[in-house]
Each structure stands twice: as C-alpha cells, then as structure tokens.
Motif scaffolding. Structure first.
Motif, short mmCIF file in Angstrom:
data_model
loop_
_atom_site.label_atom_id
_atom_site.label_comp_id
_atom_site.label_asym_id
_atom_site.label_seq_id
_atom_site.Cartn_x
_atom_site.Cartn_y
_atom_site.Cartn_z
N HIS A 122 0.81 -1.22 0.00
CA HIS A 122 0.00 0.00 0.00
C HIS A 122 0.85 1.27 0.00
O HIS A 122 0.33 2.35 -0.30
CB HIS A 122 -0.90 0.04 1.23
CG HIS A 122 -2.00 -0.96 1.22
ND1 HIS A 122 -2.37 -1.70 2.33
CD2 HIS A 122 -2.84 -1.35 0.22
CE1 HIS A 122 -3.37 -2.50 2.02
NE2 HIS A 122 -3.68 -2.30 0.76
N GLN A 123 2.09 1.14 0.38
CA GLN A 123 3.01 2.26 0.42
C GLN A 123 4.45 1.71 0.31
O GLN A 123 4.69 0.54 0.58
CB GLN A 123 2.86 3.10 1.69
CG GLN A 123 2.95 2.35 2.99
CD GLN A 123 1.69 1.63 3.40
OE1 GLN A 123 1.73 0.48 3.78
NE2 GLN A 123 0.55 2.31 3.37
N VAL A 124 5.36 2.56 -0.09
CA VAL A 124 6.77 2.18 -0.17
C VAL A 124 7.58 3.27 0.53
O VAL A 124 7.37 4.46 0.28
CB VAL A 124 7.24 2.03 -1.64
CG1 VAL A 124 8.73 1.69 -1.68
CG2 VAL A 124 6.43 0.96 -2.36
N GLY A 125 8.48 2.85 1.42
CA GLY A 125 9.24 3.83 2.18
C GLY A 125 8.34 4.74 2.98
O GLY A 125 8.67 5.91 3.20
N LEU A 167 -2.44 -7.46 -7.24
CA LEU A 167 -0.99 -7.45 -7.49
C LEU A 167 -0.54 -6.20 -8.25
O LEU A 167 0.57 -5.70 -8.02
CB LEU A 167 -0.60 -8.71 -8.25
CG LEU A 167 0.88 -8.99 -8.46
CD1 LEU A 167 1.18 -10.48 -8.38
CD2 LEU A 167 1.37 -8.44 -9.80
N ASP A 168 -1.38 -5.67 -9.12
CA ASP A 168 -1.00 -4.47 -9.88
C ASP A 168 -1.70 -3.23 -9.33
O ASP A 168 -2.11 -2.35 -10.09
CB ASP A 168 -1.29 -4.65 -11.37
CG ASP A 168 -2.75 -5.01 -11.66
OD1 ASP A 168 -3.55 -5.10 -10.71
OD2 ASP A 168 -3.08 -5.17 -12.85
N LEU A 169 -1.79 -3.13 -8.01
CA LEU A 169 -2.51 -2.03 -7.37
C LEU A 169 -2.06 -0.66 -7.84
O LEU A 169 -2.86 0.29 -7.89
CB LEU A 169 -2.34 -2.12 -5.84
CG LEU A 169 -3.00 -1.00 -5.02
CD1 LEU A 169 -4.52 -1.08 -5.11
CD2 LEU A 169 -2.54 -1.06 -3.56
N GLN A 219 -8.27 -6.45 -10.64
CA GLN A 219 -6.83 -6.37 -10.40
C GLN A 219 -6.37 -7.72 -9.88
O GLN A 219 -6.91 -8.18 -8.87
CB GLN A 219 -6.52 -5.25 -9.40
CG GLN A 219 -6.83 -3.86 -9.97
CD GLN A 219 -6.20 -2.75 -9.17
OE1 GLN A 219 -6.79 -2.26 -8.22
NE2 GLN A 219 -5.00 -2.37 -9.57
N PRO A 220 -5.42 -8.37 -10.55
CA PRO A 220 -4.66 -7.87 -11.68
C PRO A 220 -5.37 -8.05 -13.02
O PRO A 220 -6.43 -8.67 -13.09
CB PRO A 220 -3.39 -8.72 -11.63
CG PRO A 220 -3.87 -10.04 -11.12
CD PRO A 220 -4.93 -9.69 -10.10
N THR A 221 -4.75 -7.55 -14.07
CA THR A 221 -5.29 -7.63 -15.42
C THR A 221 -5.19 -9.05 -15.97
O THR A 221 -4.51 -9.92 -15.43
CB THR A 221 -4.53 -6.70 -16.36
OG1 THR A 221 -3.15 -7.13 -16.41
CG2 THR A 221 -4.60 -5.25 -15.90
#
Length: 280
Positions: A122-125, A167-169, A219-221
C-alpha cells in the motif's frame, strides 16, 4: 461456490461497516463464504493500543486493527452464524521491506487464530499511493517499477502470507489516466514475482474492486492472470475489497467467468492457512 475473500469491517480504519451486519448481508445475498481481512499497515499506522504519532481523521487516531477485539467478535459471529455461512479469519498485511520484522512478530502472536492473510503493498518507504506522495517526482515508469521492485523484495524475504492481493494495485493510483503503462514494460519483473510466489506455495487474488474504480476489469489484469497460469500458478482467491454494503460480493460471478475464460478451472478458499480448492 461463491466466496468473498477480501472483506473489511469497522475493525479496519477505513470502514464503518459493523462485522455482524456484514455477515447478515453476506447471508442475504447468498454468499457461501467470506473472509474478514482487516487492515494492518506498519510503518504508517501504529497499533491501536499505542496510538502515539498516529494521524487523526474525524477526531480519531488512525491505527491498525485492534486484534483482541477483532478476534473476539470473529469467534462470536462464527459461533452464531457458522451453520449458514463459512466465516474465515484473516488480515490484510500492508508489508514493506523495512516492516517485515513487525509482521513476523504479529504472526508469532496471532498466527494460530488466522485462516488467511493477504499480502498488499500500500506504500513504499512509508510514502502513500492514495495521496500521490509515492508517485511525486517520478515518471510513470519509475513509480510503477519502484512498486514492483518493492513487491519483489517483500516476497523474497517474507513468507507469512496466503496470496498477493491486487498485485498491480499501482495502476489504480496512476495519475496518468487513459495512458496506461504497457504490460511489456513490467512483464519481466512481474514474472519474477509470480515465479517466487508459486515456488513458495502461495497464490494471487482476483480483486473485483477494479471494476468499481473504473479500471475496466479486476486487479490484476488478464495479462498478469495469463502469465500466472502459464507459469503454473493454481492458487487463486476472489475478493470484492468490500468496505461498504454495496461493495460486498460485487462482481464475483463476473470474475469467475473471467477466470474460466482464461483457462482456470478452480479457485480457493482457505482454512487454517491451507488452500481449499473448489470448481469454478
């Protein structure tokens, strides 16, 4: 068989949907099963019993799921409604590479009370997607690749999950609508992620909220789902990512049709951490 394996209640910070009402509504719309998957996002949210530093919304601190209250009510509704619908116990883990240790502690404490865990990025760093902080200063290809690199790093180091959610959020939070990044630009790293997921005995989710958010599909495609199937992936769950009554169970039958068209014949529920296959 119709099972919704991505359901949020008022035990998630972004929902006010009472758990028992969720169950009643699921029975009313003839779901055979559901799994509550309340939010846990270490790094950006503290635990409910240590709210210092939490951001406030509507006068309340935004915290992770209050585990004792959540598991307590889960057992009560399972006992009360268990003859009418299968209710599984889950969490949605918003893992980042630097928060893996916190999730390992969580699973050490509560893992025996769980049937199922979603792995989400949901977030990175600690930079959020929903407010654009993560995407800021990056090109479309840069923030998309950075997202997948983080997901790859997590699945290489963390194994306490059942399936990878949406997976491709990052597509949902792409600020360049109408101009999606071609799948060919990320295919290799997605293949690497899926290969690791499969090798470790995990699966992926088909998240039907993509239709709700105007993405013209789940999601995913299909590209990701076809690649997963071609790589030998078999474990697939379906979830609405429900937060409100109108979300519950939405598009599940359409998603089943989509999976059949792509060559899948089975999907899964989970019980005590183990997949249970059913025919589509």
């Amino acid at each position: 068989m119709l099972a919704d394996y991505h359901v949020h209640s008022a035990y998630s910070d972004d929902s006010t949907y009472p758990m028992e009402q969720v169950v009643r509504d699921a029975i009313r719309i003839n779901l055979d099963g559901l799994c509550f998957t309340e939010h846990v996002d270490y790094g950006v949210k503290p635990d409910w019993d240590q709210p210092a530093g939490a951001r406030f919304e509507d006068g309340h601190p935004v915290t992770n799921c209050p585990y004792p209250a959540y598991f307590g009510e889960l057992e009560r509704v399972r006992e009360r409604y268990g003859t009418k619908i299968r209710i599984a116990r889950g969490l949605e883990l918003g893992v980042q590479t630097h928060t893996i240790t916190a999730y390992e502690r969580l699973l050490h404490s509560y893992g025996d009370q769980l049937d199922f865990t979603l792995l989400s990025i949901h977030q990175v760093g600690d930079r959020e997607f929903w407010n654009g902080a993560f995407q800021e200063g990056r090109t479309q290809e840069q923030f998309t690749m950075a997202y997948y690199e983080e997901l790859l790093g997590v699945v290489e180091q963390f194994h306490g999950y059942s399936v990878v959610a949406h997976l491709d959020l990052i597509r949902r939070y792409d600020p360049t609508p109408g101009c999606p990044l071609p799948f060919s630009a990320v295919r290799d790293i997605v293949a690497e992620i899926l290969s690791r997921v499969i090798a470790d005995g995990h699966g992926i989710e088909v998240n039907t909220s993509g239709w709700r958010y105007g993405l013209d599909g789940p999601q995913p495609t299909d590209d990701v789902l076809q690649l997963y199937r071609d790589l030998g992936g078999r474990i697939v769950t379906l979830g609405s990512d429900s937060h409100k009554p109108e979300h519950l169970g939405a598009y599940l039958r359409i998603a089943q049709d989509r999976l059949r068209a792509l060559g899948f014949s089975q999907a899964c529920t989970y019980e005590q951490g183990e997949p249970r296959f059913y025919e589509l």
